[in-house]
Write an enzyme that holds these catalytic residues in place. Structure first.
Site, PDB file in Angstrom:
ATOM      1  N   SER A   1       1.611  -0.703   0.240  1.00  0.00           N
ATOM      2  CA  SER A   1       0.064  -0.241   0.123  1.00  0.00           C
ATOM      3  C   SER A   1       1.129   1.318  -0.255  1.00  0.00           C
ATOM      4  O   SER A   1       2.111   0.992   0.814  1.00  0.00           O
ATOM      5  CB  SER A   1      -0.713  -0.214   1.743  1.00  0.00           C
ATOM      6  OG  SER A   1      -1.351  -1.048   1.334  1.00  0.00           O
TER       7      SER A   1
ATOM      8  N   LYS B   1     -10.948  -3.256  10.916  1.00  0.00           N
ATOM      9  CA  LYS B   1     -12.022  -3.652  11.974  1.00  0.00           C
ATOM     10  C   LYS B   1     -12.906  -2.841  10.269  1.00  0.00           C
ATOM     11  O   LYS B   1     -13.942  -3.605  10.098  1.00  0.00           O
ATOM     12  CB  LYS B   1     -11.843  -2.621  12.549  1.00  0.00           C
ATOM     13  CG  LYS B   1     -11.785  -2.807  13.989  1.00  0.00           C
ATOM     14  CD  LYS B   1     -12.090  -2.196  15.165  1.00  0.00           C
ATOM     15  CE  LYS B   1     -11.578  -3.103  16.168  1.00  0.00           C
ATOM     16  NZ  LYS B   1     -11.580  -2.194  17.612  1.00  0.00           N
ATOM     17  N   GLN B   2     -12.039  -1.889   9.422  1.00  0.00           N
ATOM     18  CA  GLN B   2     -12.926  -1.779   8.251  1.00  0.00           C
ATOM     19  C   GLN B   2     -13.030  -2.721   7.246  1.00  0.00           C
ATOM     20  O   GLN B   2     -14.211  -3.005   6.644  1.00  0.00           O
ATOM     21  CB  GLN B   2     -12.712  -0.438   7.601  1.00  0.00           C
ATOM     22  CG  GLN B   2     -12.617   0.893   9.509  1.00  0.00           C
ATOM     23  CD  GLN B   2     -14.453   1.148   8.765  1.00  0.00           C
ATOM     24  OE1 GLN B   2     -14.532   1.554   8.380  1.00  0.00           O
ATOM     25  NE2 GLN B   2     -13.928   1.305  10.231  1.00  0.00           N
TER      26      GLN B   2
ATOM     27  N   THR C   1      -4.425  -8.308   9.903  1.00  0.00           N
ATOM     28  CA  THR C   1      -2.705  -7.393   9.757  1.00  0.00           C
ATOM     29  C   THR C   1      -1.473  -8.027  10.498  1.00  0.00           C
ATOM     30  O   THR C   1      -1.825  -8.309  11.527  1.00  0.00           O
ATOM     31  CB  THR C   1      -2.360  -6.257   9.691  1.00  0.00           C
ATOM     32  OG1 THR C   1      -2.729  -5.690   8.924  1.00  0.00           O
ATOM     33  CG2 THR C   1      -0.608  -6.118   9.647  1.00  0.00           C
TER      34      THR C   1
ATOM     35  N   HIS D   1      -0.102  92.533   9.286  1.00  0.00           N
ATOM     36  CA  HIS D   1      -0.741  91.450   7.954  1.00  0.00           C
ATOM     37  C   HIS D   1      -1.569  92.188   7.833  1.00  0.00           C
ATOM     38  O   HIS D   1      -2.301  90.843   7.890  1.00  0.00           O
ATOM     39  CB  HIS D   1       0.267  90.297   7.640  1.00  0.00           C
ATOM     40  CG  HIS D   1       1.791  90.343   7.796  1.00  0.00           C
ATOM     41  ND1 HIS D   1       2.712  90.379   9.180  1.00  0.00           N
ATOM     42  CD2 HIS D   1       2.474  90.693   7.214  1.00  0.00           C
ATOM     43  CE1 HIS D   1       3.603  90.475   8.721  1.00  0.00           C
ATOM     44  NE2 HIS D   1       4.194  90.996   7.640  1.00  0.00           N
TER      45      HIS D   1
ATOM     46  N   HIS E   1      -2.476  96.960   4.646  1.00  0.00           N
ATOM     47  CA  HIS E   1      -1.222  95.299   4.875  1.00  0.00           C
ATOM     48  C   HIS E   1      -1.357  95.392   3.035  1.00  0.00           C
ATOM     49  O   HIS E   1      -0.973  96.011   2.425  1.00  0.00           O
ATOM     50  CB  HIS E   1      -0.197  94.911   5.026  1.00  0.00           C
ATOM     51  CG  HIS E   1       0.892  94.532   4.976  1.00  0.00           C
ATOM     52  ND1 HIS E   1       2.019  95.261   4.256  1.00  0.00           N
ATOM     53  CD2 HIS E   1       0.920  93.166   4.372  1.00  0.00           C
ATOM     54  CE1 HIS E   1       2.810  94.271   3.829  1.00  0.00           C
ATOM     55  NE2 HIS E   1       2.090  93.084   4.126  1.00  0.00           N
TER      56      HIS E   1
ATOM     57  N   HIS F   1      -1.955  89.165  -1.449  1.00  0.00           N
ATOM     58  CA  HIS F   1      -0.684  87.989  -0.945  1.00  0.00           C
ATOM     59  C   HIS F   1      -0.420  87.489   0.835  1.00  0.00           C
ATOM     60  O   HIS F   1      -0.135  86.961   0.777  1.00  0.00           O
ATOM     61  CB  HIS F   1       0.354  89.607  -1.710  1.00  0.00           C
ATOM     62  CG  HIS F   1       1.099  89.838  -0.335  1.00  0.00           C
ATOM     63  ND1 HIS F   1       0.329  91.170   0.139  1.00  0.00           N
ATOM     64  CD2 HIS F   1       2.146  90.450   0.920  1.00  0.00           C
ATOM     65  CE1 HIS F   1       0.983  91.930   0.362  1.00  0.00           C
ATOM     66  NE2 HIS F   1       2.091  91.064   1.045  1.00  0.00           N
ATOM     67  N   ASP F   2      -1.491  88.597   1.268  1.00  0.00           N
ATOM     68  CA  ASP F   2      -0.985  88.261   2.507  1.00  0.00           C
ATOM     69  C   ASP F   2      -2.514  87.780   3.280  1.00  0.00           C
ATOM     70  O   ASP F   2      -2.348  87.642   4.623  1.00  0.00           O
ATOM     71  CB  ASP F   2      -0.572  89.238   3.312  1.00  0.00           C
ATOM     72  CG  ASP F   2       0.850  88.849   3.719  1.00  0.00           C
ATOM     73  OD1 ASP F   2       1.640  87.881   3.271  1.00  0.00           O
ATOM     74  OD2 ASP F   2       1.297  89.569   3.957  1.00  0.00           O
TER      75      ASP F   2
END
Length: 830
Positions: free
Chosen positions: A92, A165-166, A171, A557, A561, A597-598
């Site tokens: 086997s 058994k099955q 053996t 600012h 300004h 710009h600011d």
């Protein structure tokens, strides 16, 4: 009958090769020579010479080559011959594999004899006998990787009589050996019950080992091919998944679907499904009311490890057997065939990988035993895995059904599927990030809308400047013609000469902030851009008023300004005659950028923003505030009702935006020291030119030179307050904190920053000399104040020293004089 010669025999054998082969096999393997010369001691096979043993090996190799396409068929023929050689009742083969992280052995070829048929000995997947490594001698052989010769199985503690058994077989003794490749056990071969003896001998062990050495070649070859196929599939899955995942970032369903559909051919299964889990962790408060009132039973079902209710809101079913098809089941019922077994729910609850052999026979899960749909397809083997994201939340369950070759899923299938699901889970980070970005974008839009609501000029504010109702007797501005609006606006704007708008000495102090808006509008008309570029005066008025509202009420600012910088830009262009280097569109953009710009300045500098790790600093790496002013300005232009450039074509608009970027970023003084040398070289070159036309051509032919000059103009405008007449520029400055130290600071600022700017511009255009003169006059005034302050500080220092000397002398007299003074020295010091 005549005598048969050797030549006749040889000729007959040559003419009948099949007979010769069958005769040789029968004589060599079924009849051991008796009497005569004994086989050499070096031969392994009992009763065989070395030549006969070599012939056996050659025959074995021929068998293996003939059946190379099917490893089971090749091994079956080899085991039949081996059973004959060993005089074993049967042989086997058990294959070694792992599922769910647990190694196991499974019967593949059982009870092979010299006469048995392959079909009778082959064990189909759903009838396999499967053992963990701690059960039976076969499992022990696989675990130890050693050969075992067991004379009496009943005396061996590892023997299991389950198979006996099955089958009813008994053996008595056995010989078992593993086939090992590296550290991995591929299979275990077993010879059972010696026919002509009570046990297998040492010589049988040697025959068993040598014969299986050749058999192991084909096993290792097939396993190597299988591993190559596995890695090839894995790389293809990753490559195509990555390809499709990054194509789709909008939602999980589409992302998963694209990836999983593309890699379907590499998954090696008949069908697979993806269950997507509801990711809701907390219910809405109103959904909890019925539970709290006792009207609805609280949820008592399974939950994910992070506490979410296991609810599959969608199932995507990929059918690969027969005609390919994809089924999407939104809000699937609990009795849907993909969910009825309970396996996806179990995986979602526990996060385990479940690899199931012959799933319908399982007692824990209730898989459908018959066909699941009209196609007649049935479930056999199942592999189910969680899809986990980077947060380790289970976002879905992937379930694969029935390997295409009929075999159960093994550890390599698990690895491939896990690689795919991990990749899918991790890829959710992209979808989550995309979703977060969308939310942030939406929040930004909402915040922008809220900002505009408070910043954008209202209709009443526009009416305060554009008085169409009073002058035209029209209630709605939309009913007015553009020419009428232009006329009434111009009539109400201040005269530029009277207001000194063309002068470098201009002062904003006598003018209200509201009137400065009108002055700003006048400047756009003075450079003739309103009519030329078809700027709607309502939009221009709204933009100008909104820019004014965009400036915060900070000390320096602020809007005043901002206006002064715009007015100085206008003066440099017109009075300073720098306009000759620029087109009308460029002048339009430069003036608008100067006003902006600011905008939204916070009254702090870039260093403060960085040290405080403000959101602005995290957003912009350099020129932090300047980039914010730029983005704010561009945001205003995104609103059509504020876009003064709305009638430009695409190329013109892109030019304007670029000039905004150059102009506003250039006001960062950190960049001033980088650009001033380049500006100086341009001035030097122009100074050597004999004619004005030559200088104009030299500048205008190169856009970079124009940008450098414009950048320096923005610096000159930004610093222009220091060039105003003394009575103008000193007044607001004296309101600052530390006004005593200010003169010295101003002198230093003039010497190290400002002087270069205005000296070079005066050299470039003599018309700009008034700015340099104003700067130098102010330096004299600031230096005088600084000197006064220094003299004052010297007098104070001398007075302090004199007072300290007097105090010391008095202390000495008090402590050293009078012996009658009995005061404590400690008290004296206190």
């Amino acid at each position: 009958m005549g005598e048969i010669s050797q030549e006749t025999v040889e000729k007959y054998l040559e003419d009948n090769p099949q007979f010769a082969k069958e005769y040789f096999n029968r004589k060599l393997q079924a009849e051991a020579p008796s009497g005569g010369a004994q086989a050499p001691a070096s031969a392994s096979f009992p009763g065989r010479t070395l030549a006969e043993e070599a012939a056996l090996y050659l025959e074995l190799l021929e068998v293996l080559l003939e059946e190379a396409g099917s490893v089971e068929l090749a091994v079956h023929r080899a085991l039949g011959r081996l059973a004959q050689l060993l005089q074993a009742d049967r042989c086997s083969m058990f294959l070694c594999r792992a599922r769910n992280g647990t190694p196991e052995v499974a019967s593949k070829l059982l009870d092979v004899t010299p006469t048995s048929k392959f079909e009778d000995n082959l064990v189909v997947p759903d009838r396999e006998a499967v053992f963990p490594l701690d059960v039976g001698i076969v499992g022990w052989v696989a675990h130890t990787k050693k050969t075992f010769n067991v004379p009496d199985v009943k005396k061996n503690s590892h023997f299991s009589d389950f198979m006996d058994k099955q089958t009813g077989y008994v053996t008595r003794n056995l010989l078992a050996t593993p086939i090992v490749m590296g550290k991995e056990v591929l299979a275990v071969f077993m010879a059972v019950n010696k026919v002509d003896a009570s046990e297998f001998s040492k010589q049988d062990e040697e025959v068993f080992s040598k014969y299986l050495n050749f058999v192991s070649i084909i096993l290792k070859f097939h396993h190597t091919n299988y591993l190559y196929n596995i890695e090839s599939r894995r790389s293809q899955i990753l490559m195509w998944s990555a390809n499709k995942i990054f194509e789709e970032l909008t939602d999980v369903e589409r992302q998963f679907h694209k990836a999983l559909y593309t890699v379907r051919t590499y998954l090696n299964c008949e069908r697979y499904s993806i269950g997507l889990l509801d990711m809701t962790k907390e219910k809405e408060f109103y959904d909890e009311w019925p539970v709290k009132l006792g009207e609805v039973e609280p949820y008592k079902g399974p939950k994910t490890p992070d506490g979410r209710e296991v609810i599959f809101y969608k199932i995507i079913d990929y059918i690969l057997h027969g005609k390919e098809e994809i089924k999407v089941i939104p809000t699937p019922p609990t009795d849907h065939w993909t969910l009825v077994s309970g396996l996806p729910t179990y995986v979602a609850e526990n996060g385990f990988i479940c690899n199931m052999l012959n799933a319908p026979a399982d007692e824990y899960f209730t898989f459908q035993k018959g066909p699941v749909d009209e196609t007649g397809w049935v479930i056999k083997n199942v592999l189910s895995l969680p899809i986990v994201n980077k947060k380790e939340d289970i976002v879905g369950v992937a379930t694969f059904y029935n390997r295409k070759d009929g075999k159960p899923f093994d550890e390599y299938d698990e690895h491939i599927a896990e690689t795919l699901t991990q990749f899918l889970g991790w890829s959710l980070l992209n979808t989550d990030t995309y979703e977060k970005m969308n939310k942030l974008e939406n929040r930004k839009d909402i915040a922008q809308e809220m900002l505009m609501n408070h910043t954008k000029a209202t209709p009443d504010e526009i009416k305060s400047i554009l008085k169409f109702k009073e002058k035209l007797n029209i209630d709605v501005i939309e009913d007015c013609e553009e020419k009428q609006l232009v006329t009434i606006l111009k009539e109400d704007l201040p005269d530029p000469r009277t207001a000194d708008l063309y002068e470098f000495r201009f002062s904003d102090l006598p003018i209200t902030e509201h009137e400065l808006i009108k002055c700003g509008l006048r400047l756009f008309f003075e450079i003739n851009v309103v009519e030329k570029f078809k700027v709607p005066v309502e939009v221009l008025t709204r933009w100008m008023y909104t820019v004014r509202k965009g400036y915060r009420a900070v000390t320096y600012h602020n809007w005043r300004h901002g206006f002064n910088v715009g007015q100085t830009m206008f003066t440099l262009l017109m009075t300073g005659r720098l306009k000759k280097y620029y087109t009308d569109l460029e002048a339009f953009a430069m003036l608008a950028a100067a006003f902006c710009h600011d905008i939204d300045h916070r009254g702090t500098n870039n260093l403060y923003q960085m040290k405080s790790t403000s959101p602005l600093a995290r957003l912009h790496g350099s020129s932090i505030l300047e980039r914010h002013h730029l983005e704010y300005s561009k945001t205003l232009l995104q609103d059509e009702s504020l876009n003064i450039f709305q009638n430009l074509n695409k190329r013109q608009y892109e030019t304007v935006i670029h000039l905004f970027e150059v102009a506003i970023i250039a006001t960062d003084l950190a960049l001033y020291f980088k650009k001033r040398t380049m500006f100086q070289k341009i001035v030097d070159a122009c100074e050597k030119m004999e004619t004005e036309e030559e200088a104009i051509k030299y500048v205008t032919i190169d856009p970079t030179k124009k940008e450098i000059i414009m950048a320096m103009m923005m610096t000159a405008c930004d610093l222009s307050a220091i060039t105003k007449p003394w009575e103008v520029q000193s007044q607001p400055m004296m309101d600052r904190n530390k006004k005593d130290e200010l003169p010295k600071l101003q002198v230093g600022f003039i010497d190290f920053v400002c002087t270069f700017v205005y000296k070079e511009f005066s050299r470039f255009h003599k018309e700009i000399t008034p700015m340099l003169n104003g700067l130098q006059n102010n330096r004299v005034e600031w230096k005088s104040l600084a000197d006064e302050y220094d003299e004052k500080m010297k007098v104070i220092e001398e007075m302090k020293k004199q007072e300290e000397g007097n105090t010391t002398e008095k202390a000495v007299e008090d402590s050293g004089g009078g012996g009658d003074d009995k005061k404590s020295k400690t008290c004296l010091m206190l």
